[in-house]
Every structure is written in structure tokens, then in C-alpha cells.
Motif scaffolding. Structure first.
Motif, mmCIF file in Angstrom:
data_model
loop_
_atom_site.group_PDB
_atom_site.id
_atom_site.type_symbol
_atom_site.label_atom_id
_atom_site.label_comp_id
_atom_site.label_asym_id
_atom_site.label_seq_id
_atom_site.Cartn_x
_atom_site.Cartn_y
_atom_site.Cartn_z
ATOM 1 N N HIS A 54 0.840 -1.199 0.000
ATOM 2 C CA HIS A 54 0.000 0.000 0.000
ATOM 3 C C HIS A 54 0.874 1.248 0.000
ATOM 4 C CE1 HIS A 54 -2.486 3.197 1.697
ATOM 5 N NE2 HIS A 54 -3.571 2.487 1.399
ATOM 6 N N GLN A 55 1.881 1.272 0.857
ATOM 7 C CA GLN A 55 2.752 2.434 0.960
ATOM 8 C C GLN A 55 3.548 2.653 -0.326
ATOM 9 O OE1 GLN A 55 1.448 4.144 3.286
ATOM 10 N NE2 GLN A 55 3.256 4.547 4.552
ATOM 11 N N ALA A 56 4.021 1.576 -0.924
ATOM 12 C CA ALA A 56 4.793 1.695 -2.162
ATOM 13 C C ALA A 56 3.943 2.274 -3.286
ATOM 14 C CB ALA A 56 5.347 0.328 -2.565
ATOM 15 N N VAL A 57 2.720 1.771 -3.426
ATOM 16 C CA VAL A 57 1.825 2.245 -4.485
ATOM 17 C C VAL A 57 1.413 3.686 -4.217
ATOM 18 C CG1 VAL A 57 -0.439 1.927 -5.560
ATOM 19 C CG2 VAL A 57 1.014 -0.054 -5.099
ATOM 20 N N SER A 58 1.080 4.001 -2.984
ATOM 21 C CA SER A 58 0.672 5.357 -2.633
ATOM 22 C C SER A 58 1.776 6.365 -2.937
ATOM 23 C CB SER A 58 0.296 5.416 -1.150
ATOM 24 O OG SER A 58 -0.070 6.735 -0.780
ATOM 25 N N GLY A 59 3.007 6.035 -2.534
ATOM 26 C CA GLY A 59 4.119 6.943 -2.774
ATOM 27 C C GLY A 59 4.396 7.147 -4.254
ATOM 28 N N ILE A 75 -1.687 18.513 -4.055
ATOM 29 C CA ILE A 75 -1.878 17.082 -3.858
ATOM 30 C C ILE A 75 -1.504 16.735 -2.429
ATOM 31 C CG2 ILE A 75 -1.195 14.771 -4.637
ATOM 32 C CD1 ILE A 75 -0.427 16.203 -7.344
ATOM 33 N N TYR A 76 -2.404 16.080 -1.719
ATOM 34 C CA TYR A 76 -2.179 15.697 -0.330
ATOM 35 C C TYR A 76 -2.372 14.203 -0.165
ATOM 36 C CZ TYR A 76 -2.683 20.686 0.791
ATOM 37 O OH TYR A 76 -2.537 22.051 0.850
ATOM 38 N N HIS A 77 -1.831 13.660 0.922
ATOM 39 C CA HIS A 77 -2.023 12.241 1.229
ATOM 40 C C HIS A 77 -2.423 12.072 2.683
ATOM 41 C CE1 HIS A 77 2.285 12.917 2.236
ATOM 42 N NE2 HIS A 77 1.979 12.168 3.282
ATOM 43 N N ILE A 118 -8.672 9.427 -4.047
ATOM 44 C CA ILE A 118 -8.136 8.125 -4.424
ATOM 45 C C ILE A 118 -8.036 7.254 -3.196
ATOM 46 C CG2 ILE A 118 -6.189 6.903 -5.478
ATOM 47 C CD1 ILE A 118 -5.389 9.604 -6.762
ATOM 48 N N GLU A 119 -8.520 6.032 -3.305
ATOM 49 C CA GLU A 119 -8.356 5.039 -2.247
ATOM 50 C C GLU A 119 -7.561 3.869 -2.804
ATOM 51 O OE1 GLU A 119 -9.053 5.562 0.773
ATOM 52 O OE2 GLU A 119 -10.694 7.016 0.817
ATOM 53 N N ILE A 120 -6.584 3.414 -2.037
ATOM 54 C CA ILE A 120 -5.792 2.237 -2.384
ATOM 55 C C ILE A 120 -6.257 1.109 -1.475
ATOM 56 C CG2 ILE A 120 -3.474 1.263 -2.531
ATOM 57 C CD1 ILE A 120 -2.549 4.295 -2.763
ATOM 58 N N ILE A 121 -6.825 0.088 -2.052
ATOM 59 C CA ILE A 121 -7.452 -0.978 -1.277
ATOM 60 C C ILE A 121 -6.424 -1.675 -0.394
ATOM 61 C CG2 ILE A 121 -8.533 -3.256 -1.460
ATOM 62 C CD1 ILE A 121 -10.091 -2.206 -3.835
ATOM 63 N N SER A 122 -6.802 -1.843 0.870
ATOM 64 C CA SER A 122 -6.001 -2.593 1.831
ATOM 65 C C SER A 122 -6.821 -3.780 2.315
ATOM 66 C CB SER A 122 -5.637 -1.712 3.027
ATOM 67 O OG SER A 122 -4.850 -0.622 2.634
ATOM 68 N N PRO A 123 -6.174 -4.783 2.905
ATOM 69 C CA PRO A 123 -6.952 -5.863 3.515
ATOM 70 C C PRO A 123 -7.945 -5.289 4.529
ATOM 71 C CG PRO A 123 -4.630 -6.443 3.420
ATOM 72 C CD PRO A 123 -4.712 -4.999 3.003
ATOM 73 N N GLY A 124 -9.196 -5.601 4.357
ATOM 74 C CA GLY A 124 -10.208 -5.112 5.282
ATOM 75 C C GLY A 124 -10.865 -3.810 4.864
ATOM 76 N N ILE A 147 -10.177 3.993 -7.470
ATOM 77 C CA ILE A 147 -9.879 2.893 -6.552
ATOM 78 C C ILE A 147 -8.733 2.088 -7.162
ATOM 79 C CG2 ILE A 147 -10.713 0.789 -5.461
ATOM 80 C CD1 ILE A 147 -13.503 1.987 -5.412
ATOM 81 N N VAL A 148 -7.631 2.036 -6.436
ATOM 82 C CA VAL A 148 -6.443 1.320 -6.895
ATOM 83 C C VAL A 148 -6.348 -0.003 -6.152
ATOM 84 C CG1 VAL A 148 -3.931 1.383 -7.126
ATOM 85 C CG2 VAL A 148 -5.272 3.489 -7.414
ATOM 86 N N ASP A 149 -6.158 -1.090 -6.894
ATOM 87 C CA ASP A 149 -6.075 -2.428 -6.311
ATOM 88 C C ASP A 149 -4.701 -3.010 -6.607
ATOM 89 O OD1 ASP A 149 -6.307 -5.143 -5.632
ATOM 90 O OD2 ASP A 149 -8.444 -5.178 -6.130
ATOM 91 N N SER A 150 -3.885 -3.169 -5.566
ATOM 92 C CA SER A 150 -2.527 -3.704 -5.745
ATOM 93 C C SER A 150 -2.541 -5.168 -6.147
ATOM 94 C CB SER A 150 -1.711 -3.528 -4.458
ATOM 95 O OG SER A 150 -1.591 -2.173 -4.128
ATOM 96 N N ASP A 151 -3.530 -5.928 -5.672
ATOM 97 C CA ASP A 151 -3.594 -7.354 -5.994
ATOM 98 C C ASP A 151 -3.807 -7.586 -7.488
ATOM 99 O OD1 ASP A 151 -3.186 -8.011 -3.352
ATOM 100 O OD2 ASP A 151 -5.315 -8.299 -2.901
#
Length: 202
Positions: A54-59, A75-77, A118-124, A147-151
Motif C-alpha cells: 500500500h505504501q509503495a503504491v501510494s508513494g 496534492i495531499y495524502h 483516491i483510495e488504495i485498497i487494503s486488507p479489510g 480505486i487502486v487495487d494492488s492485488d
């Protein structure tokens, strides 16, 4: 005295969770080390700290957006409160606000709808991101939601049509992410995932 204060803080926090919450109540809560959002007046605890993926994709996503959009947008996070109303306070992973609308940027957070969330999906977080938060972002007229999905290594682009979001595009592989509403956006979806750490199940 310290033990009594910690006990009282815990009781106050528990009591708050059982009643309808406004931003003012939320802002006055003691810091218990957790992160919360308010959706329709209900306090919701966010998932545990983001995973490395999640952190890698967000950055990487924030870096790519700043490269092409920084002159037109701020742009904020997360963590940063987006105060949509007294009953709806969310913390999107990344957000963009056009520089002509900087009046909504305040000391305590963002006071109004950004141009992009933007939301990056995390477990849960999948159901919250795809159902609850999507509904809330649409309610306040945010024009575009990703919505970004790393999987699956994909990006779902939602556009506000009337009062609801509709899936406008799905970006995968080496496809170039673009947006008519955000003309500065242009990057390959595969670039988001090139810095993903190796999976270690140990």
C-alpha cells in the motif's frame, strides 16, 4: 493520576463511539493511537497501519501526479481530514484540489469536496472503499474517484453522473491513465506497481 486519566479517556472514547458523532466531537476526542473516519454520523475505526505494498503504491502514485499536475493542483495524502460536513469526515489516501479552489484548504484539514479522491485498497478496506466511501464521496459531488487495487494491479476510474458514480474506465497493464476532468493526468498504470516489495509470507 495518570492511570485515572487513561481510564477516563478510555471511557470517554467508548461513550463517543456509541452516539452520533459530529466533527466537533471527533476533534475533541483523546488520541488513542487509532485513526477514525465519520460516515453518516457514525465513528468508524480505520484499518491497521498500511502494508508495505500500500505504501509503495501510494508513494509512487503521489510522485507521478505531482510530476505532471503540481502546477495546476495541490496534492495531499493521508492522514488528513476531509471535512465534507459535520457528519461526514473521511481520510482518502490521496486527493487533488485545483489551485483555483485553495479556499477549502484549512489548518484543520480540507473543508469541502476535492476534485479527485483516491483510495488504495487494503486488507479489510475493500467494502468500505467500494460501497460506503464511494456513496459518501458521490453525495458531496466529488467529480472523480479512483480505486487502486494492488492485488489485481488495476485502477478503477469512477465519474459522477448525476448523484451517483459510474465506472468510466478500468486501467490495467501498460495502459495510460488519463482523465478528461484532470487533463494533466498521464501515466502508465504499470508504473504504480514497479516498486512493489517482494511478497514475504513468513
Amino acid at each position: 493520576m495518570i492511570m485515572k486519566k487513561e481510564r477516563d479517556d478510555k471511557l470517554n472514547t467508548n461513550g463517543i463511539k456509541e452516539q452520533e458523532i459530529t466533527y466537533d466531537i471527533y476533534a475533541a476526542m483523546p488520541d488513542d493511537g487509532q485513526r477514525y473516519e465519520i460516515i453518516e454520523g457514525m465513528l468508524e475505526m480505520m484499518s491497521p497501519g498500511p502494508a508495505t505494498a500500500h505504501q509503495a503504491v501510494s508513494g509512487e502514485l503521489e510522485f507521478l501526479l505531482k510530476q505532471s499536475c503540481n502546477s495546476d493542483y495541490v496534492i495531499y495524502h493521508a492522514p488528513l481530514d476531509v471535512i465534507l460536513s459535520q457528519r461526514d469526515v473521511l481520510q482518502p489516501d490521496i486527493l487533488m484540489i485545483h489551485r483555483s479552489r485553495l479556499h477549502i484548504v484549512a489548518t484543520r484539514g480540507i473543508e469541502g469536496p476535492p476534485d479527485l479522491v483516491i483510495e488504495i485498497i487494503s486488507p479489510g478496506s475493500r467494502k468500505r472503499d467500494k460501497v460506503k466511501k464511494k456513496k459518501t464521496y458521490a453525495k458531496y459531488g466529488i467529480p472523480e474517484y479512483w480505486i487502486v487495487d494492488s492485488d489485481s494491479q488495476s485502477l478503477e476510474q469512477y465519474r459522477l453522473i448525476g448523484e451517483l458514480y459510474e465506472l468510466y474506465n478500468l486501467f490495467e497493464g501498460d495502459e495510460i491513465v488519463t482523465s478528461d476532468k484532470l487533463p494533466c493526468v498521464s501515466f502508465a498504470i504499470s508504473d504504480l506497481f514497479k516498486e512493489l516489495p517482494p511478497l514475504n509470507l513468513a
